[in-house]
Design a protein around this motif. Structure first.
Motif: not given
Length: 91
Positions: A16, A26, A28, A32-33
């Motif tokens: 973050s 994020l 990883i 996804q964000m």
């Protein structure tokens, strides 16, 4: 369980960055964000620092001059959403 004991930890794959307007998070592992508003960003920072939910509620209530009852409900819902997206896990 001890009062004030951290119940959650930020998941290992979460990165973050926090700024004035909130945070970008994020995951990883899942690719996804997420965008967080300033309150969500602060809650995540406090989780990252190892604070327990009750301590987070107290801090948010004080910093944002908001009723503890409202903050308690909102923090609980927000942490639930973080758990649902696998961004935090129980200790």
């Amino acid at each position: 369980m001890l009062v004030g004991q951290p119940l959650y930890r930020v998941s290992d794959g979460v990165r973050s960055t926090h700024g004035q307007d909130g945070a970008i998070v994020l995951d990883i592992h899942q690719g996804q964000m997420f965008n967080l508003n300033p309150v969500g960003s602060r809650i995540l920072e406090l989780l990252e620092s190892g604070l327990a939910e009750a301590d987070i509620v107290e801090t948010i209530s004080r910093e944002f001059s908001t009723s503890r009852d409202i903050v308690e409900k909102d923090v609980r819902e927000f942490i639930g959403s973080l758990k649902e997206h696998k961004l935090v896990a129980e200790r």
